[in-house]
Design an enzyme around this catalytic site. Structure first.
Site, mmCIF file in Angstrom:
data_model
loop_
_atom_site.group_PDB
_atom_site.id
_atom_site.type_symbol
_atom_site.label_atom_id
_atom_site.label_comp_id
_atom_site.label_asym_id
_atom_site.label_seq_id
_atom_site.Cartn_x
_atom_site.Cartn_y
_atom_site.Cartn_z
ATOM 1 N N ASN A 199 2.459 -8.010 3.891
ATOM 2 C CA ASN A 199 3.401 -6.934 3.581
ATOM 3 C C ASN A 199 4.604 -6.873 4.521
ATOM 4 O O ASN A 199 5.680 -6.474 4.123
ATOM 5 C CB ASN A 199 2.682 -5.588 3.526
ATOM 6 C CG ASN A 199 1.967 -5.261 4.803
ATOM 7 O OD1 ASN A 199 1.710 -6.135 5.634
ATOM 8 N ND2 ASN A 199 1.637 -4.003 4.985
ATOM 9 N N GLU A 249 -5.929 -4.570 13.094
ATOM 10 C CA GLU A 249 -5.030 -3.649 12.383
ATOM 11 C C GLU A 249 -5.389 -3.744 10.908
ATOM 12 O O GLU A 249 -4.974 -4.672 10.219
ATOM 13 C CB GLU A 249 -3.571 -4.063 12.607
ATOM 14 C CG GLU A 249 -3.083 -3.894 14.023
ATOM 15 C CD GLU A 249 -3.012 -2.446 14.451
ATOM 16 O OE1 GLU A 249 -3.183 -1.541 13.618
ATOM 17 O OE2 GLU A 249 -2.799 -2.211 15.655
ATOM 18 N N CYS A 280 0.096 -0.334 5.150
ATOM 19 C CA CYS A 280 -1.269 0.021 5.543
ATOM 20 C C CYS A 280 -1.423 1.494 5.892
ATOM 21 O O CYS A 280 -2.441 2.099 5.621
ATOM 22 C CB CYS A 280 -1.684 -0.828 6.732
ATOM 23 S SG CYS A 280 -0.468 -0.740 8.043
ATOM 24 N N GLU A 286 -0.950 -1.836 18.741
ATOM 25 C CA GLU A 286 0.246 -2.657 18.802
ATOM 26 C C GLU A 286 1.386 -1.770 19.294
ATOM 27 O O GLU A 286 1.309 -0.554 19.266
ATOM 28 C CB GLU A 286 0.563 -3.232 17.414
ATOM 29 C CG GLU A 286 -0.568 -4.122 16.952
ATOM 30 C CD GLU A 286 -0.201 -5.169 15.918
ATOM 31 O OE1 GLU A 286 0.165 -4.775 14.811
ATOM 32 O OE2 GLU A 286 -0.302 -6.368 16.240
HETATM 33 P P1 NAD Z 1 -6.370 -10.002 3.922
HETATM 34 O O1 NAD Z 1 -7.426 -9.337 4.697
HETATM 35 O O2 NAD Z 1 -6.718 -10.582 2.598
HETATM 36 O O3 NAD Z 1 -5.742 -11.216 4.743
HETATM 37 C C1 NAD Z 1 -5.161 -11.011 6.015
HETATM 38 C C2 NAD Z 1 -5.051 -12.346 6.726
HETATM 39 O O4 NAD Z 1 -6.346 -12.799 7.097
HETATM 40 C C3 NAD Z 1 -4.438 -13.480 5.896
HETATM 41 O O5 NAD Z 1 -3.594 -14.247 6.730
HETATM 42 C C4 NAD Z 1 -5.661 -14.289 5.465
HETATM 43 O O6 NAD Z 1 -5.372 -15.646 5.221
HETATM 44 C C5 NAD Z 1 -6.551 -14.145 6.682
HETATM 45 N N1 NAD Z 1 -7.974 -14.293 6.449
HETATM 46 C C6 NAD Z 1 -8.684 -13.990 5.334
HETATM 47 N N2 NAD Z 1 -9.999 -14.217 5.545
HETATM 48 C C7 NAD Z 1 -10.121 -14.661 6.824
HETATM 49 C C8 NAD Z 1 -11.227 -15.044 7.643
HETATM 50 N N3 NAD Z 1 -12.481 -15.008 7.187
HETATM 51 N N4 NAD Z 1 -10.987 -15.432 8.925
HETATM 52 C C9 NAD Z 1 -9.731 -15.447 9.417
HETATM 53 N N5 NAD Z 1 -8.642 -15.101 8.683
HETATM 54 C C10 NAD Z 1 -8.838 -14.708 7.398
HETATM 55 O O7 NAD Z 1 -5.199 -8.931 3.838
HETATM 56 P P2 NAD Z 1 -3.858 -8.997 2.985
HETATM 57 O O8 NAD Z 1 -4.270 -8.872 1.556
HETATM 58 O O9 NAD Z 1 -3.045 -10.154 3.431
HETATM 59 O O10 NAD Z 1 -3.116 -7.668 3.465
HETATM 60 C C11 NAD Z 1 -3.405 -6.410 2.969
HETATM 61 C C12 NAD Z 1 -4.327 -5.651 3.895
HETATM 62 O O11 NAD Z 1 -3.796 -5.635 5.212
HETATM 63 C C13 NAD Z 1 -4.471 -4.213 3.481
HETATM 64 O O12 NAD Z 1 -5.802 -3.810 3.598
HETATM 65 C C14 NAD Z 1 -3.620 -3.476 4.502
HETATM 66 O O13 NAD Z 1 -3.974 -2.133 4.711
HETATM 67 C C15 NAD Z 1 -3.811 -4.301 5.714
HETATM 68 N N6 NAD Z 1 -2.702 -4.104 6.653
HETATM 69 C C16 NAD Z 1 -2.939 -3.439 7.825
HETATM 70 C C17 NAD Z 1 -1.899 -3.201 8.713
HETATM 71 C C18 NAD Z 1 -2.115 -2.464 10.007
HETATM 72 O O14 NAD Z 1 -1.303 -2.611 10.900
HETATM 73 N N7 NAD Z 1 -3.159 -1.689 10.161
HETATM 74 C C19 NAD Z 1 -0.621 -3.657 8.414
HETATM 75 C C20 NAD Z 1 -0.424 -4.333 7.225
HETATM 76 C C21 NAD Z 1 -1.477 -4.559 6.352
#
Ligand code: NAD
Length: 492
Positions: free
Chosen positions: A153, A250, A284, A466
Site C-alpha cells: 500500500n 506492523e 492499515c 516505526e
Molecule cells: P501480506 O501479509 O500478504 O504480505 C506482506 C509482505 O510479506 C509481502 O512482501 C509478502 O511477500 C511477504 N510475505 C508473505 N508471506 C511471508 C512469509 N511467510 N515470510 C516472509 N514474508 C512473507 O500483506 P499485504 O497484502 O502485502 O499488505 C496488506 C496488509 O498489510 C494489511 O493487513 C495491512 O493492514 C497491513 N499493513 C500494515 C501496516 C502497518 O504499518 N501496521 C502498513 C501497511 C499495511
C-alpha cells in the site's frame, strides 16, 4: 506504459539480474497492463545480498553518526528534487492517484531520511551510571544486517521508514518489497547510492511469500521488520523466533473511530472519509469501524453520503482524480466479496456497493480494479464486515449511546493498531483515548503519521515502533560496561 527497471534486484551498489528466478509481472492497477517484468530472488541472489550487507556494515557503523546522517539527508534532498518522477512511479506501482502520491509517498520517505539523518548524531547516546567509586556506562550499538519486508500500500514510504532508522543506527539493510509493487524500492536504493551511501548497505531483492522465509531464516540476519497482514506476521515472528532475531511487526487493524454528538460534524465526516477512502481504503490504520452517537446519526449519514458521492473516481494520473483502483484484481475481488457479505448480513447500504461503471482508465480499456467508495450503516458488532480487515474503501457505521458502552465495543477486537475520537469535550477526548486499546491514537483528526511521532500497534496488530526516536531503539541494542575502579576482592 512501461516502467521496466534496469534489473530486478539492487545489490552491493548495482542492479543485478538472475533470470532463473520466477517471473513477477508488475501490472498497472488502473488498466491491468503489464508495465514491468521482474524475477524473484533465487537463493543465490539472497546469499549475494546478505553477504554484501554483512561485508559493508562494520565500516558504516564505525563512521561518525553525523557523517552517516549527512548521506541520509542528501538522499532526502534528491527524493524531493525527483518528487514528481517518484510519485508517478508510485502511482504506476500502486494505482494510487497522483494527487495523493505527490504529497504523501516520496515526501514522507524523504521526511524519514531527513529526520533520522538529523537526529542520529544525538539519538544513539548511552548513559553514565554512578556506582559509588565504580561506574558503568551504556552504549547503543547497531544490530548488524536487518531485513525489511514490505506491504503494497505504501511501497516507497515503507522502504524508507525501515531503511532510514536502520541505516542511521549503523545497520545494513536487505529490503524485499511486496510482489505487487516491486518498483519503488529499487529507486530508493538508487537514490541512496547517488547520495553517497557506500555499496552493500541498502539492497533490494524481489520476491513473494516463498522468498520472504529465506531472508527471515538466514543466520546472518539480526532483525526482521515486517509490514503486512496478521497471518503473515504470525508466520514471520514464529520463523524469527527460531533463531531469536529481533522483530518489528506492523500488521493489520480494524480500528475504531468514535464520533460523539458534540463533535464538529464536518471535521468528523472528513476524518472518517480520509480514514476509509484515502489510498482507496488500503491503509492499515484506517478507522473502519465508525461509531456515531445515535443522536447525530441521521445528520452524519446524510452529509457523509452527499460528500462520498462527489468523490472523483478515475484515471490515477489525472490530477483531479481523488480515488484510484485497488492494487490488484485479487484485492478488488476480496473487497467486493466483503461488500456482498455486508449486504447479506443486513447492513444498510448508504452508498456505493460495487464497481463504478463510468471509469475508463487512461488507455481506455476500462480494465482497472476499481471499487466504489462504500458506506454501510446499521452495522452491528457481530457482522463479518465489522470484525475483519477489508482493506478497501468500505466504511462501517455503527450506532452507540454512551461513553462506557462505546469504549467496551471499540476494544472488543483482536486488533489494536489505531483509534480516534472526535469530540468538542477535550477532557472526554483524553479520557476515552486513555481507555482505548491501540498503539496510535488521534483526537479530532485521523491517520496523520508524521515521522516525529511513534507509529505502531498493540494486541494482534503488532509490536515495535516505526518513526520517531523510538524506531532507533528497535534498530539497535544496549551494551552495558561496568568499570571497576578498585582492587578485586575475592573470598578465595
Ligand atoms: P501480506 O501479509 O500478504 O504480505 C506482506 C509482505 O510479506 C509481502 O512482501 C509478502 O511477500 C511477504 N510475505 C508473505 N508471506 C511471508 C512469509 N511467510 N515470510 C516472509 N514474508 C512473507 O500483506 P499485504 O497484502 O502485502 O499488505 C496488506 C496488509 O498489510 C494489511 O493487513 C495491512 O493492514 C497491513 N499493513 C500494515 C501496516 C502497518 O504499518 N501496521 C502498513 C501497511 C499495511
Amino acid at each position: 506504459m512501461k516502467a521496466q527497471p534496469i534489473a530486478s534486484h539492487f545489490i552491493d551498489g548495482e542492479y543485478v539480474e538472475d533470470e532463473d528466478g520466477a517471473v513477477i509481472e508488475s501490472l498497472y492497477p488502473a488498466t491491468g497492463e503489464v508495465i514491468a517484468r521482474l524475477h524473484a530472488a533465487t537463493p543465490a541472489i539472497i546469499e549475494k545480498a546478505i553477504a554484501a550487507a554483512k561485508r559493508a556494515q562494520p565500516a558504516w557503523a564505525a563512521m561518525s553518526p553525523t557523517a552517516r546522517g549527512r548521506i541520509l539527508k542528501r538522499a532526502a534532498e534528491i527524493m524531493r528534487e525527483r518528487n514528481r518522477e517518484l510519485s508517478e512511479l508510485e502511482t504506476l506501482d500502486t494505482g494510487k492517484p497522483i494527487q495523493e502520491t505527490i504529497v504523501a509517498d516520496p515526501t514522507s520517505g524523504a521526511d524519514s531520511f531527513e529526520f533520522f539523518g538529523g537526529v542520529i548524531a544525538a539519538g544513539m547516546n548511552g548513559s553514565y551510571i554512578p556506582l559509588g567509586s565504580d561506574f558503568a556506562y551504556t552504549k547503543r550499538v547497531p544490530l548488524g544486517v536487518c531485513v525489511g519486508i514490505g506491504a503494497w500500500n505504501y511501497p516507497q514510504q515503507i522502504a524508507c521508514w525501515k531503511g532510514a532508522p536502520a541505516l542511521a543506527a549503523g545497520n545494513a539493510m536487505v529490503f524485499k518489497p511486496s510482489e505487487n509493487t516491486p518498483l519503488g524500492a529499487l529507486k530508493i536504493a538508487e537514490i541512496l547510492h547517488e547520495a553517497g551511501l557506500p555499496k552493500g548497505l541498502y539492497n533490494v531483492i524481489q520476491g513473494d511469500r516463498n522468498t520472504g522465509p529465506l531472508l527471515v531464516n538466514h543466520p546472518d540476519v539480526a532483525k526482521v521488520s515486517l509490514t503486512g497482514s496478521v497471518p503473515t506476521g504470525r508466520k514471520v515472528a514464529a520463523a524469527a523466533a527460531g533463531s531469536l532475531k529481533h522483530v518489528t511487526m506492523e500488521l493489520g487493524g480494524k480500528s475504531p473511530l468514535i464520533v460523539f454528538e458534540d463533535a464538529d460534524l464536518e471535521s468528523a465526516i472528513g476524518g472518517a472519509m480520509l480514514g476509509n477512502f484515502y489510498s482507496t481504503g488500503q491503509v492499515c490504520s484506517n478507522g473502519t469501524r465508525v461509531f456515531v452517537q445515535r443522536k447525530i446519526k441521521d445528520q452524519f449519514l446524510s452529509r457523509l453520503k452527499e460528500r462520498t458521492e462527489k468523490i472523483i473516481i478515475g484515471d490515477p494520473m489525472d490530477e483531479a482524480t481523488q480515488l484510484g483502483p485497488m492494487v490488484s484484481f485479487d484485492q478488488r475481488q476480496k473487497v467486493l466479496s466483503y461488500i456482498d457479505k455486508g449486504k447479506a448480513e443486513g447492513a444498510t447500504l448508504i452508498t456505493g456497493g460495487g464497481i463504478p461503471n463510468h471509469v475508463t482508465s487512461n488507455n481506455g480499456s476500462g480494465e482497472g480494479y476499481y471499487v466504489q467508495p462504500t458506506v454501510f450503516a446499521d452495522v452491528t458488532d457481530d457482522m463479518v464486515i465489522a470484525r475483519e480487515e477489508i482493506f478497501g474503501p468500505v466504511m462501517c457505521v455503527l450506532d452507540f449511546d454512551d461513553e462506557a458502552e462505546v469504549i467496551a465495543r471499540a476494544n472488543a477486537t483482536e486488533f489494536g493498531l489505531s483509534a480516534g475520537v472526535f469530540t468538542a469535550d477535550l477532557s472526554r477526548g483524553h479520557r476515552v483515548v486513555d481507555q482505548l486499546e491501540a498503539g496510535t491514537l488521534w483526537i479530532n483528526t485521523y491517520n496523520l503519521c508524521p515521522v516525529e511521532i511513534p507509529f505502531g500497534g498493540s494486541k494482534q496488530s503488532g509490536f515495535g515502533r516505526e518513526n520517531s526516536l523510538a524506531a532507533l531503539e528497535h534498530y539497535s541494542e544496549l551494551k552495558t560496561v561496568y568499570v571497576g575502579m578498585g582492587k578485586v576482592e575475592a573470598p578465595y
